[in-house]
Design an enzyme around this catalytic site. Structure first.
Site, short mmCIF file in Angstrom:
data_model
loop_
_atom_site.label_atom_id
_atom_site.label_comp_id
_atom_site.label_asym_id
_atom_site.label_seq_id
_atom_site.Cartn_x
_atom_site.Cartn_y
_atom_site.Cartn_z
CG ASP A 130 -56.18 -8.20 -3.71
OD1 ASP A 130 -57.23 -8.07 -4.40
OD2 ASP A 130 -55.99 -9.20 -3.17
CB THR A 131 -50.27 -6.95 -1.78
OG1 THR A 131 -50.99 -6.29 -0.48
CG2 THR A 131 -48.79 -6.96 -1.32
CB VAL A 132 -47.68 -7.06 -6.61
CG1 VAL A 132 -49.19 -7.44 -7.61
CG2 VAL A 132 -47.19 -5.82 -6.93
#
Length: 542
Positions: free
Chosen positions: A361-363
């Site tokens: 899950d990444t930003v």
């Protein structure tokens, strides 16, 4: 350079508010969490440059969006310094003590997504230091102040972050051992449950770790007290890390790769990242002439999906740690190869297969400053809370990037100790005739190159401003002929795709389609930005 014409917002925007793009003359920061965006803007207003602002924003995100990114994650960036582009690969490597053969010997046919086998050395702290050393302006420790304050004194959890937090705990209850779950809960659920929106969360241990990273310029994390603590924890709890794994970690400056799409150069980080996938698809779509098809038509959707499937088939066969790749990037990016792949697309949905290129899950966040420096930066622990392995005394959750390896013997991306895995996180950048247009990105696993392609078509072919481009309906190819589309996709398109043999699911889950950020620089030097309504974020400027 993009036009400074003000386009109308895309109709039927379904998310939260019908936002308009944000314009600012001096500087801009946009990301998926308002507190992080505000921290970056504050750094700009205190005299920092875009690199300083991006680093500060990234560090705050490890605290305020801990399910998506963290101290134990990786980081990639593309920076326009005012004259040229720089690429940074801040991804970590597999523990040297492990091999694919060993993991297969444990009974695995594919890489697990949780636990110690999926954990790789975190690259983000070293990437922060390397970015700052080369291009930053303010003192390194200053960039940590807001994050340390939020970690030590707490902040209210945002709505989408709460959802990711809660979902991760449900997942890990099924996959982690009781001891691993206890460690995870000690850090992220000290009250016995995932925090709710508006509930305060803090971690004095995370604050102390960030303080040590700040004061040591990242050295403590790789060759000092923090490294020893992480290795001791791993060796006491079934992990594979050694001091050498951390001490030998290196951040790599790389030359970004690009393709020219209808006069615009679209830039990505080279492998081991999957950015090449987006460029392969754009070459195919240029050959198809997709720009001649209106945006919300069956033909446009069908061609985009088919091009993406072919690009992914090539990526999954050929992409890996660049030290292990045998097929040159230039061969894959050949316009002739794009034409060859385009010729496979017909009226019906294809089962994708890799091609045979010639050999020769990444930003996510972006920032821009008053001097024209612009940064495209993405950081992640991969899945929510990564591997689920947490060192509670340090506030560090190890990423699960090892899940990106193959266990197929002889595969170019086969698991090997000291090797970087195939990586999903990719920052993007757009230029025109050698001049910067700006940074862009869409997070969300394998949605990322699909999002990049859709943002480029929305911008270059369909003339949408950054906010309208992000708000427009997206599609997501999953596997085989199975795709997902958002509820506001025209029904005629959905029906037409089904008739062409696509297996279509209409899905309202915001996580499926990722969320993104865009900053474009107009010909007069003004910045215009958009932030995705599928997340909690803000675009802030001054």
């Amino acid at each position: 350079m993009i036009s400074d014409k003000t386009y109308l917002a895309y109709p039927n925007m379904p998310y939260r508010s019908q936002r308009q793009p944000v314009y600012a003359a001096k500087g801009m920061v946009t990301t998926s969490q308002p507190l992080a965006a505000q921290a970056g803007l504050s750094i700009l207003q205190q005299g920092g440059n875009a690199v300083d602002a991006a680093i500060a924003t990234s560090i705050v995100l490890t605290v305020v969006e801990p399910a998506s990114c963290g101290i134990g994650g990786d980081l990639f960036a593309i920076v326009w310094d005012g004259d040229k582009l720089h690429g940074l690969n801040g991804s970590g490597r597999a523990p040297q003590a492990l091999s694919g053969a060993q993991i297969r010997g444990m009974g695995y046919e594919e890489m697990p997504s949780d636990g110690w086998l999926a954990a790789t050395v975190p690259g983000a702290p070293a990437a922060w230091a390397e970015l700052h050393d080369k291009l930053g302006r303010l003192p390194f420790a200053k960039l940590f102040e807001t994050a340390i304050d939020y970690a030590r004194n707490g902040y209210p959890v945002a709505e989408v972050a709460r959802y990711d937090w809660e979902w991760a705990f449900i997942k890990f209850q099924q996959s982690l051992t009781s001891q691993q779950l206890t460690h995870l809960a000690a850090l992220y659920a000290p009250q016995g449950h995932a925090p709710q929106a508006g509930e305060m969360w803090a971690s004095s241990k995370m604050a102390e770790t960030l303080q040590q990273i700040a004061e040591s310029n990242g050295e403590s994390f790789y060759r000092g007290e923090l490294a020893r603590a992480m290795v001791d924890f791993a060796q006491a709890n079934g992990g594979y890390f050694t001091l050498a794994d951390f001490a030998q970690h290196e951040t790599s400056w790389v030359e970004p790769i690009s393709t020219n799409y209808r006069g615009y150069d679209v830039w990505e980080i080279p492998p081991n990242g999957q950015g090449l996938t987006a460029l392969l698809a754009l070459n195919i779509l240029e050959a198809m002439g997709v720009h001649e098809q209106p945006r919300d038509t069956l033909t446009s959707y069908h061609w985009q999906i088919e091009a993406m499937k072919l690009a992914f088939a090539d990526a999954q066969k050929y992409l890996a740690d660049p030290d292990y790749m045998t097929t040159p990037v230039a061969a894959l990016l050949s316009k002739d190869y794009g034409q060859q792949r385009a010729s496979l697309i017909g009226e019906k949905a294809l089962q994708p297969e890799a091609g045979t290129p010639g050999h020769g899950d990444t930003v996510y966040l972006c920032a821009a400053d008053s001097e024209g420096m612009m940064v495209s930066l993405i950081t992640s622990t991969y899945s929510s809370f990564g591997s689920g392995i947490v060192v509670p005394e340090l506030g560090v959750a190890f990423q699960n990037r090892g899940a990106g390896f193959s266990l197929e013997a002889g595969h170019v991306n086969e698991y090997e100790g000291g090797k970087r895995p195939f990586h999903t996180i990719i920052p993007g950048f757009l230029t025109h005739q050698g001049q910067p247009v700006g940074p862009f990105g869409v997070m969300g696993g394998h949605m990322q190159p699909q999002g990049h392609v859709q943002m480029m078509l929305n911008t270059i072919d369909y003339g949408l401003n950054p906010q309208a481009s992000l708000d427009a309906p997206r599609w997501y190819w999953h596997a085989d002929k199975y795709i997902k589309v958002e509820p506001h996709t025209p029904q005629a398109v959905v029906d037409g795709l089904i008739a062409k043999g696509h297996e279509v699911e209409v899905d309202s889950d915001l996580d499926v389609f990722g969320n993104g950020q865009i900053i474009w620089r107009l010909p007069n030097g003004v910045y215009v930005a958009g932030t995705d309504g599928r997340a909690d974020g803000n675009a802030l400027g001054y």
